[in-house]
Design a protein around this motif. Structure first.
Motif, PDB file in Angstrom:
ATOM      1  N   ARG A 117      -2.397  -9.975   0.358  1.00 30.24           N
ATOM      2  CA  ARG A 117      -2.243  -9.570  -1.028  1.00 30.24           C
ATOM      3  C   ARG A 117      -0.979  -8.731  -1.196  1.00 30.24           C
ATOM      4  N   GLU A 118      -0.221  -9.025  -2.252  1.00 20.59           N
ATOM      5  CA  GLU A 118       1.026  -8.314  -2.494  1.00 20.59           C
ATOM      6  C   GLU A 118       0.766  -6.890  -2.959  1.00 20.59           C
ATOM      7  N   ALA A 119       1.630  -5.986  -2.519  1.00 21.45           N
ATOM      8  CA  ALA A 119       1.578  -4.610  -3.009  1.00 21.45           C
ATOM      9  C   ALA A 119       2.103  -4.570  -4.439  1.00 21.45           C
ATOM     10  N   PRO A 120       1.745  -3.557  -5.208  1.00 22.21           N
ATOM     11  CA  PRO A 120       2.270  -3.428  -6.567  1.00 22.21           C
ATOM     12  C   PRO A 120       3.790  -3.346  -6.563  1.00 22.21           C
ATOM     13  N   LEU A 121       4.400  -3.780  -7.663  1.00 25.07           N
ATOM     14  CA  LEU A 121       5.851  -3.762  -7.747  1.00 25.07           C
ATOM     15  C   LEU A 121       6.395  -2.340  -7.819  1.00 25.07           C
ATOM     16  N   SER A 122       5.641  -1.408  -8.361  1.00 22.08           N
ATOM     17  CA  SER A 122       6.123  -0.031  -8.382  1.00 22.08           C
ATOM     18  C   SER A 122       6.161   0.507  -6.957  1.00 22.08           C
ATOM     19  N   VAL A 123       7.154   1.357  -6.687  1.00 16.91           N
ATOM     20  CA  VAL A 123       7.315   1.912  -5.348  1.00 16.91           C
ATOM     21  C   VAL A 123       6.648   3.283  -5.320  1.00 16.91           C
ATOM     22  N   VAL A 124       5.450   3.334  -4.761  1.00 13.18           N
ATOM     23  CA  VAL A 124       4.666   4.563  -4.714  1.00 13.18           C
ATOM     24  C   VAL A 124       4.803   5.245  -3.360  1.00 13.18           C
ATOM     25  N   ARG A 125       4.801   4.438  -2.301  1.00 12.14           N
ATOM     26  CA  ARG A 125       4.891   4.989  -0.951  1.00 12.14           C
ATOM     27  C   ARG A 125       5.988   4.237  -0.185  1.00 12.14           C
TER      28      ARG A 125
END
Length: 349
Positions: free
Chosen positions: A4-12
């Motif tokens: 599953r792809e990570a969200p497009l926002s860069v959180v970590r």
């Protein structure tokens, strides 16, 4: 590799390598409020980084287990295969767990060799190359800072297989919390360009030191040295092994440029020796177009601009982005399925 792809926002953001550039990436992201987990093979470096507010762990595999949105590779080029092997051995377990998988990027000064070792490790499908055009003559985490990278140009490179979602995530990181100015290009164009503006200058600066080292007038010369010598040799006063690795890593692009420079200097020596004033003048005047461009823009593309939107779907978007990058376009806004670029305006017909 699936998952599953990570969200497009860069959180970590994960980070492997805490030298000058890796450390500056970490400090800049921490200052921007991004969750950073990092490692370095040197325990003392990890401890100093921890004291500076960077959360550190012991190994690259431990960074990967934290499932960062983007994993930034910042080790020396020679250490990269071992780092990638460690990451590749850990990935099957993460895939089996079904969690998000990171995009891989790097901050190396060459791109084609990095992509080759990433591909060899079986991680190429998640890789997007990156290179911030910043640095100092110093090295190590102690020399890093949170003001080295903001505002600097970044090369972000794509290949025919680059995934649009991965490119978007890296560009979101570069133009977002890292506050860089991103231009998209291919690996070969990047390596040829940085040979001219970084790697060959490092070699020439080292040669200025070499000339002085072997001269009988060495002490007198150093006693008289002023701004031109200081500025011309600044980058040569760094760790010579780091410079050697950078120049050797881009040998394919550096060699022809060095040979051309040697030919130009040999021709100048011949003209000076023979008293050929016209040839001497031609040598010093040949750079006039670049002098004028640098004087008018301080090295930053200027003049009328236009906004160009590139949809990241179908065929041809990679080629369009690299053509725009070659023409001077920089990324202005990053969307989930399109990029907005600021490009030099086309001349009126």
């Amino acid at each position: 590799m699936t998952g599953r792809e990570a969200p497009l926002s860069v959180v970590r953001v994960g980070l492997v390598g805490l030298g000058l550039i890796g450390g500056s990436v970490a400090r800049t992201l921490v200052a921007a409020g991004v969750d950073v987990v990092a490692t370095d093979p040197d325990g003392a470096t990890r401890a100093v980084a921890w004291d500076a507010g960077v959360r550190t762990v012991g190994t690259a595999a431990e960074v990967l287990v934290e499932r960062p949105d983007v994993l930034v590779l910042a080790p020396p080029l020679a250490a990269l295969p071992a780092v990638l092997a460690e990451l590749a051995s850990e990935l099957p377990r993460l895939v089996a767990d079904g969690g998000p998988l990171p995009v891989l990027t790097d901050v190396g000064s060459v791109k084609a060799p990095v992509r080759a070792v990433v591909d060899a490790a079986g991680l190429g499908e998640r890789y997007v190359g990156a290179h911030p055009m910043a640095g100092t003559e110093e090295s190590g985490f102690a020399a890093s800072s949170d003001d080295l990278l903001p505002g600097c140009p970044w090369a972000v490179t794509v290949a025919p297989t680059t995934d649009a979602t991965h490119l978007v995530r890296v560009l979101a990181l570069v133009t977002g919390p890292l506050r860089g100015v991103a231009r998209v290009m291919d690996d070969a164009s990047h390596d040829a360009a940085v040979a001219l503006v970084s790697h060959v200058p490092h070699a020439l600066a080292t040669e200025l030191l070499n000339l002085t080292t072997t001269a009988g007038e060495r002490r007198l010369a150093l006693g008289l040295a002023a701004g031109s010598f200081r500025d011309g040799t600044r980058v040569a006063r760094t760790d010579p092994r780091r410079t050697q690795a950078m120049v050797a890593g881009n040998a394919g692009a550096v060699v022809p440029a060095l040979r051309a420079a040697a030919d130009h200097l040999a021709a100048l020596a011949d003209a000076l020796e023979s008293g050929d004033a016209a040839a001497v003048t031609a040598f010093f005047d040949a750079a006039d177009p670049v002098r004028a461009e640098l004087a008018s823009s301080a090295g930053v593309p200027g003049g009328p601009t236009q906004t160009v939107t590139v949809a990241l779907d179908g065929d041809g978007w990679r080629e369009r982005l690299t053509a725009l990058g070659e023409a001077g376009a920089v990324v202005a806004r990053v969307g989930t399925d399109r990029l907005v670029l600021t490009a030099p305006a086309l001349p009126e017909a």
